[in-house]
Every structure is written in structure tokens, then in C-alpha cells.
Write an enzyme that holds these catalytic residues in place. Sequence first.
Site, PDB file in Angstrom:
ATOM      1  N   CYS A  76       0.827  -1.205   0.000  1.00 13.34           N
ATOM      2  CA  CYS A  76       0.000   0.000   0.000  1.00 13.34           C
ATOM      3  C   CYS A  76       0.869   1.267   0.000  1.00 13.34           C
ATOM      4  O   CYS A  76       1.492   1.548  -1.013  1.00 13.34           O
ATOM      5  CB  CYS A  76      -1.000  -0.065   1.145  1.00 13.34           C
ATOM      6  SG  CYS A  76      -2.455   0.906   0.787  1.00 13.34           S
ATOM      7  N   HIS A 165      -3.284  -5.282   1.646  1.00 16.60           N
ATOM      8  CA  HIS A 165      -2.623  -5.486   2.948  1.00 16.60           C
ATOM      9  C   HIS A 165      -2.602  -6.972   3.315  1.00 16.60           C
ATOM     10  O   HIS A 165      -3.465  -7.438   4.061  1.00 16.60           O
ATOM     11  CB  HIS A 165      -3.385  -4.730   4.045  1.00 16.60           C
ATOM     12  CG  HIS A 165      -3.201  -3.254   3.996  1.00 16.60           C
ATOM     13  ND1 HIS A 165      -2.331  -2.572   4.816  1.00 16.60           N
ATOM     14  CD2 HIS A 165      -3.776  -2.322   3.204  1.00 16.60           C
ATOM     15  CE1 HIS A 165      -2.374  -1.280   4.539  1.00 16.60           C
ATOM     16  NE2 HIS A 165      -3.249  -1.096   3.562  1.00 16.60           N
ATOM     17  N   GLU A 167      -0.873  -8.488   5.380  1.00 14.47           N
ATOM     18  CA  GLU A 167      -0.661  -8.701   6.827  1.00 14.47           C
ATOM     19  C   GLU A 167      -1.985  -8.719   7.590  1.00 14.47           C
ATOM     20  O   GLU A 167      -2.026  -9.110   8.750  1.00 14.47           O
ATOM     21  CB  GLU A 167       0.295  -7.626   7.379  1.00 14.47           C
ATOM     22  CG  GLU A 167      -0.297  -6.234   7.605  1.00 14.47           C
ATOM     23  CD  GLU A 167      -0.533  -5.413   6.337  1.00 14.47           C
ATOM     24  OE1 GLU A 167      -0.353  -5.943   5.220  1.00 14.47           O
ATOM     25  OE2 GLU A 167      -0.934  -4.233   6.481  1.00 14.47           O
TER      26      GLU A 167
HETATM   27  N1  GLN Z   1      -3.626   6.356   0.961  1.00 10.50           N
HETATM   28  C1  GLN Z   1      -2.309   6.074   1.474  1.00 10.50           C
HETATM   29  C2  GLN Z   1      -1.243   6.863   0.713  1.00 10.50           C
HETATM   30  O1  GLN Z   1      -1.550   7.473  -0.260  1.00 10.50           O
HETATM   31  C3  GLN Z   1      -2.015   4.597   1.431  1.00 10.50           C
HETATM   32  C4  GLN Z   1      -3.016   3.859   2.281  1.00 10.50           C
HETATM   33  C5  GLN Z   1      -2.473   2.667   2.969  1.00 10.50           C
HETATM   34  O2  GLN Z   1      -1.276   2.440   3.068  1.00 10.50           O
HETATM   35  N2  GLN Z   1      -3.370   1.895   3.533  1.00 10.50           N
HETATM   36  O3  GLN Z   1      -0.117   6.877   1.077  1.00 10.50           O
END
Ligand code: GLN
Length: 188
Positions: A76, A165, A167
Site C-alpha cells: 500500500c 494489505h 498482513e
Molecule cells: N492512501 C495512502 C497513501 O496514499 C495509502 C493507504 C495505505 O497504506 N493503507 O499513502
Amino acid sequence: MKIGVLALQGDFDAHRRRLEELGAEVVLVKKPEQLDGIAGLVIPGGESSTFLKLLGEDGVAKLKDFVHAKPTFGTCAGAILLATEVENPKQAGLGALDITVRRNAYGRQADSSIREGQFLNDPIEMVFIRAPRIERVGKDVEVVATEGRDPVMVRKGKTLAATFHPELSDDPRIHRYFLDLVSNGKRG
Ligand code: GLN
């Protein structure tokens, strides 16, 4: 095998637990110097712009050297950091993976969801939280997981990025895949 988890912000502890369950020795990386002693690194979810701020110029430079040289798995926000190009808004990327990512690409309504995707052609649960979308995949980057038509996990050599994610799901396959990359250097 010592695996670092960048522990500045975000959900690093769930990665730590999963990696330890799989037999890795985990170092919570809070200072750039700690990158020196590890075989691979996980950059967790969180807020990618906050990571950049907390790292500062020197920290970013050190992290950039690491991710270009050693196995790294970004999830992410971590995936956003590894990209060459970041949109919405434009943001610096460490350039370890030739991909373009759009931050917060699913809009407010669908900003968090649990969906079924495919990982190496097997179904797998994927948890998305304010996820980015991988909008362009460079030609030497391999797609290893998809959700619908979207690439959601990509790899080049020992560099891996997922927009979901792993995890947060009760399934060790993705972390095991990363640990296998770190230990045997499978390049596909
Ligand atoms: N929206 C976050 C970003 O732009 C990422 C979201 C996340 O890691 N769950 O960095």
C-alpha cells in the site's frame, strides 16, 4: 534471516507478527542506520507522504540506496514509495519498480474493502484500505496478483509491491513468497 520492517508509522506490527510466525528474525527499523544489518525490508501501509516527511532527505536517500540494492516488499503506502511515478498528487518515488501508481484511486465510497483476487492463479483474500491503483506496469515488471482486471501485486527481481494489505488476512502465502525471494533469489 533478518528482515527489517520500516516502523516509523502505519501497521508495521502486523507484518512483524506474520514474518515471525514464518520463522524470520524481525528488526523494527526506526533509524536509517538499521538498514545496514538486514537481508530484506518490508515497507508497510500508512501514509506515504508522512513516511517521506518522517524520513527526511537523508533518510530517503539511504532508503533509496537500500531498495535499489536489496529485496524489498512495499504494501500500500510502501508500494507507493517504491514506484517510479506517483499521481494524485504527484509525489517523489524511490524508483525501485517501474510502475505508475495513483494514490487513493478508489474514491471515498469504496475506500476500504475486502475482495477476492488471484495470486499466482490461485484465489486469495485481499484487504484494500485507501488503496492506490497501479496504472502502468513497466515492461520488465511482472504482475503476480490481480483483482478483477487490475494488477495489485507486481515484482521485478527481488522487489515486490502490493496495493493491498496481506498482513491483515489470515493467510501467510504472500509473506512466504517474499521470504522465498529473499532467501533463494528466485528471479523468474
Ligand atoms: N492512501 C495512502 C497513501 O496514499 C495509502 C493507504 C495505505 O497504506 N493503507 O499513502
